[in-house]
Design an enzyme around this catalytic site. Structure first.
Site, PDB file in Angstrom:
ATOM      1  N   HIS A   1       0.615   5.615   0.910  1.00 43.86           N
ATOM      2  CA  HIS A   1      -0.166   6.666   1.568  1.00 43.86           C
ATOM      3  C   HIS A   1      -0.136   7.934   0.711  1.00 43.86           C
ATOM      4  O   HIS A   1       0.918   8.334   0.236  1.00 43.86           O
ATOM      5  CB  HIS A   1       0.461   7.052   2.915  1.00 43.86           C
ATOM      6  CG  HIS A   1       0.617   5.915   3.871  1.00 43.86           C
ATOM      7  ND1 HIS A   1      -0.143   5.802   5.021  1.00 43.86           N
ATOM      8  CD2 HIS A   1       1.457   4.847   3.877  1.00 43.86           C
ATOM      9  CE1 HIS A   1       0.236   4.711   5.684  1.00 43.86           C
ATOM     10  NE2 HIS A   1       1.207   4.114   5.010  1.00 43.86           N
TER      11      HIS A   1
ATOM     12  N   HIS B   1       0.849  -1.194   0.000  1.00 42.64           N
ATOM     13  CA  HIS B   1       0.000   0.000   0.000  1.00 42.64           C
ATOM     14  C   HIS B   1       0.880   1.237   0.000  1.00 42.64           C
ATOM     15  O   HIS B   1       2.051   1.177   0.390  1.00 42.64           O
ATOM     16  CB  HIS B   1      -0.935   0.025   1.220  1.00 42.64           C
ATOM     17  CG  HIS B   1      -0.202   0.045   2.525  1.00 42.64           C
ATOM     18  ND1 HIS B   1       0.337  -1.096   3.075  1.00 42.64           N
ATOM     19  CD2 HIS B   1       0.114   1.053   3.345  1.00 42.64           C
ATOM     20  CE1 HIS B   1       0.943  -0.782   4.202  1.00 42.64           C
ATOM     21  NE2 HIS B   1       0.838   0.523   4.393  1.00 42.64           N
TER      22      HIS B   1
HETATM   23  P1  AMP Z   1       2.039   1.284   7.154  1.00 45.83           P
HETATM   24  O1  AMP Z   1       2.650   1.783   8.443  1.00 45.83           O
HETATM   25  O2  AMP Z   1       2.643   1.949   5.954  1.00 45.83           O
HETATM   26  O3  AMP Z   1       2.034  -0.222   7.059  1.00 45.83           O
HETATM   27  O4  AMP Z   1       0.543   1.801   7.197  1.00 45.83           O
HETATM   28  C1  AMP Z   1      -0.566   1.037   7.548  1.00 45.83           C
HETATM   29  C2  AMP Z   1      -1.730   1.981   7.601  1.00 45.83           C
HETATM   30  O5  AMP Z   1      -2.916   1.234   7.560  1.00 45.83           O
HETATM   31  C3  AMP Z   1      -1.789   2.844   8.870  1.00 45.83           C
HETATM   32  O6  AMP Z   1      -1.738   4.220   8.520  1.00 45.83           O
HETATM   33  C4  AMP Z   1      -3.133   2.466   9.482  1.00 45.83           C
HETATM   34  O7  AMP Z   1      -3.794   3.564  10.058  1.00 45.83           O
HETATM   35  C5  AMP Z   1      -3.895   1.914   8.299  1.00 45.83           C
HETATM   36  N1  AMP Z   1      -4.945   0.963   8.609  1.00 45.83           N
HETATM   37  C6  AMP Z   1      -4.832  -0.147   9.382  1.00 45.83           C
HETATM   38  N2  AMP Z   1      -6.013  -0.819   9.396  1.00 45.83           N
HETATM   39  C7  AMP Z   1      -6.858  -0.121   8.593  1.00 45.83           C
HETATM   40  C8  AMP Z   1      -8.220  -0.299   8.196  1.00 45.83           C
HETATM   41  N3  AMP Z   1      -8.954  -1.336   8.636  1.00 45.83           N
HETATM   42  N4  AMP Z   1      -8.765   0.622   7.362  1.00 45.83           N
HETATM   43  C9  AMP Z   1      -8.041   1.671   6.926  1.00 45.83           C
HETATM   44  N5  AMP Z   1      -6.762   1.893   7.252  1.00 45.83           N
HETATM   45  C10 AMP Z   1      -6.177   1.005   8.085  1.00 45.83           C
END
Ligand code: AMP
Ligand code: ZN
Length: 140
Positions: free
Chosen positions: A103, A101
């Protein structure tokens, strides 16, 4: 391909709720549940790939298209002046969900966010050594 215990695979399958913004053949975009700023959006691969290196050529090539489209919409909707595209790979880079993913974080002049780092000095010898090592990896 999916992974049963993966939270983003569950979002893709609709098994857990999300605020879905966009979908194409390779990606969906949803609002981040714990946003750094309002409008903070995640672009998530539809197939389970652990990180960027695992994403594959076709989805990889299509990622920029999705990122540009989603970023333009997020900027317009939030009236942001700038945005960060952040993409973490691995524990030590801050990745917490091990399904590819990226951001999109909309930014404004005074938003209290700070994604900066303390720059190291770059002695010439070190720069030459790194240049040599990395180019050797690129041209084995
Ligand atoms: P990363 O640190 O790049 O792996 O980012 C993971 C992101 O996923 C974090 O910013 C979380 O807030 C987001 N996240 C985790 N669970 C969910 C969810 N169910 N829906 C939307 N975002 C999520
Ligand atoms: Zn997954």
């Amino acid at each position: 391909m999916e992974k049963t215990d993966c939270i983003f695979c569950k979002i893709i399958k609709g098994e857990i709720p999300s605020h879905k913004l966009y979908e194409d053949e390779f990606f969906i975009a949803v609002l981040d549940l714990n946003p750094a700023a309002y409008g903070h959006t995640l672009i998530i691969s539809k197939s389970h790939h652990e990180n960027l290196l695992d994403l594959g050529d076709t989805a990889g090539a299509n990622f920029i298209k999705a990122a540009q489209m989603v970023a333009r919409a997020v900027i317009a909707a939030t009236e942001a002046e700038s945005f960060n595209l952040i993409q973490n790979n691995g524990n030590f880079a801050g990745q917490t969900v091990f399904h590819f993913h990226a951001h999109i974080v909309p930014r404004k002049q005074i938003d209290g966010l700070n994604f900066s780092w303390i720059a190291k000095s770059a002695p010439k010898g070190f720069m030459l050594e790194m240049t040599e090592k990395i180019t050797r990896e690129l041209n084995p």
